[in-house]
Write an enzyme that holds these catalytic residues in place. Structure first.
Site, mmCIF file in Angstrom:
data_model
loop_
_atom_site.group_PDB
_atom_site.id
_atom_site.type_symbol
_atom_site.label_atom_id
_atom_site.label_comp_id
_atom_site.label_asym_id
_atom_site.label_seq_id
_atom_site.Cartn_x
_atom_site.Cartn_y
_atom_site.Cartn_z
ATOM 1 N N GLY A 216 95.858 47.694 59.681
ATOM 2 C CA GLY A 216 96.364 46.669 58.852
ATOM 3 C C GLY A 216 97.752 46.482 58.923
ATOM 4 N N ALA B 149 89.685 49.801 60.206
ATOM 5 C CA ALA B 149 88.344 50.487 60.474
ATOM 6 C C ALA B 149 88.441 51.675 59.506
ATOM 7 C CB ALA B 149 88.129 50.762 61.878
ATOM 8 N N CYS C 83 100.052 55.589 51.616
ATOM 9 C CA CYS C 83 101.304 55.077 52.445
ATOM 10 C C CYS C 83 102.626 55.422 51.696
ATOM 11 C CB CYS C 83 101.166 53.609 52.898
ATOM 12 S SG CYS C 83 99.736 53.076 53.637
#
Length: 388
Positions: free
Chosen positions: A71, A201, A331
């Site tokens: 992404g 995914a 993240c």
């Protein structure tokens, strides 16, 4: 109970059938997809089959699906190339987007001199659509709107139909970070006409390191990574066929089992919320994460009735007890700062209280939630020094 994994918004475990398909590809289809011999043609055929499968699931054309490393790369490609190739001079987003969008937008404002505008939020953390419309009416510059579908920390659902209609009315391009929604919600780009969307995914039980960008046909977008002519010229570099096959298998499994698995997870989320409310007086839920109609069924963001000092060791304590969850996006786990999402919607006194994101999958069960609530209750009691 040794291990409880409630951090599925960060990443999910890989389904057995996905592992099997990837192993098959690694063992028997190792040719370079760009090679013209039979080994290469076999890999290329598999990639194009995966592209068609994914496109059909989204109501897209095969040529509109571009495989990426995930992404973050897809978001970067779309935003950067829209500014470079499509004449975008105003980028409109919110302050609670994933950092893959926020940091890219901020970098573009510095590098390219574009104007960066933020849509104001309501008290629950939703973008104010009337404010978006005013930003789109402000001048006649080429504009790109980037609003995520599912907020990855508080789970709020953005009304993409409404946003899309506003963007089309004013001639603006529309990009949505759909990393937390593709694989969990039905998707049809004909019914929800975004210009660009992104997926990864590993958010729906596939492998890490692979995702895709949806790029509507004839937008004029060019490549971010230069080199060979792979991915219809959009992304140079030898494709990782085993990862792409894993992505295809995971997406097919996600949608084949969507209703059954969604029903199970919805039940888990409701059970968890009710159990927390019964066990810990003063517990609260951030954003709309406790609203079953206006948030994703996959996560809940919990705020505990403790001070900042009392909550300092909470995440460490949960880890010692075998419970995996997070303060926010994985993240930013190395950051010492507070959640940028919660900072936008909570008053200072509430920001000081410890908040945790718990996110679920069909592999979770109620006994895991019972254990987790028990550990949380025990921790809160130990900190306040009296039974709650």
């Amino acid at each position: 109970m040794e291990k409880v994994y409630l951090d599925n918004a960060a990443t999910t475990c890989i389904r057995e059938e996905v592992i099997a398909s990837m192993c098959e590809a690694l063992e028997g289809c190792y040719g370079n997809p760009s090679s013209t011999h039979s080994f290469g043609r076999s890999a290329k055929t598999g990639i194009e089959k995966a592209r068609k499968t994914i496109a059909a699931r989204l109501g897209a054309r095969p040529g509109e699906i571009i495989f990426t490393s995930g992404g973050t790369e897809a978001d970067n490609m779309i935003l950067r190339c829209a500014v470079r190739d499509l004449g975008v001079r105003t980028l409109i987003t919110t302050r609670i987007e994933h950092h893959a969008v926020l940091h890219t937008a901020q970098a573009l404002a510095g590098e390219s001199g574009i104007r960066l505008e933020y849509v104001p939020l309501d008290a629950d953390g939703n973008p104010r659509l009337e404010a978006l419309e005013k930003l789109l009416q402000a001048d006649d510059s080429r504009k790109l709107v980037s609003l995520m579908h599912v907020n990855n920390e508080i789970g709020n659902l953005t009304d993409l139909q409404a946003v899309s209609a506003i963007c089309r009315q004013h001639g603006a391009l529309f990009h949505s970070d759909t990393v937390q929604s593709i694989g969990h919600f039905p998707w049809d780009v004909q019914q929800t006409p975004v210009d660009f969307a992104t997926a990864a995914a590993h958010k729906f039980h596939g492998p890490k390191g692979v995702g895709f960008a949806y790029i509507r046909k004839d937008t004029g977008l060019g490549p971010l990574i230069l080199g060979g002519s792979q991915e219809r010229g959009y992304r140079a570099g030898t494709e990782a066929y085993h990862n792409i096959l894993g992505l295809e298998t995971a997406l097919e499994a996600a949608y084949a089992n969507l209703e059954q698995e969604r029903e199970h997870i919805v039940g888990l989320k409701k059970y968890f919320i009710d159990k927390l409310r019964d066990s810990i007086p003063g517990v609260a839920f951030n954003g709309l994460s406790a609203d079953p109609e206006r948030s994703t069924y996959t996560l809940v963001n919990v705020r505990l009735p403790l001070s900042e000092e009392q909550g300092q060791l909470l995440l460490f304590h949960l880890d010692l007890k075998g419970i995996a969850c997070s303060k926010g996006s994985a993240c930013q786990s190395g950051s010492t700062g507070a959640s940028h999402v919660l900072a936008e919607i909570l008053p200072e006194e509430e920001m000081a209280k410890p908040s945790l994101r718990f996110s679920f999958s069909h592999y979770n069960g109620r006994e895991e939630l019972d254990y987790t609530v028990g550990v949380l209750k025990e921790f809160v009691e130990s900190q306040v020094g009296k039974a709650v």
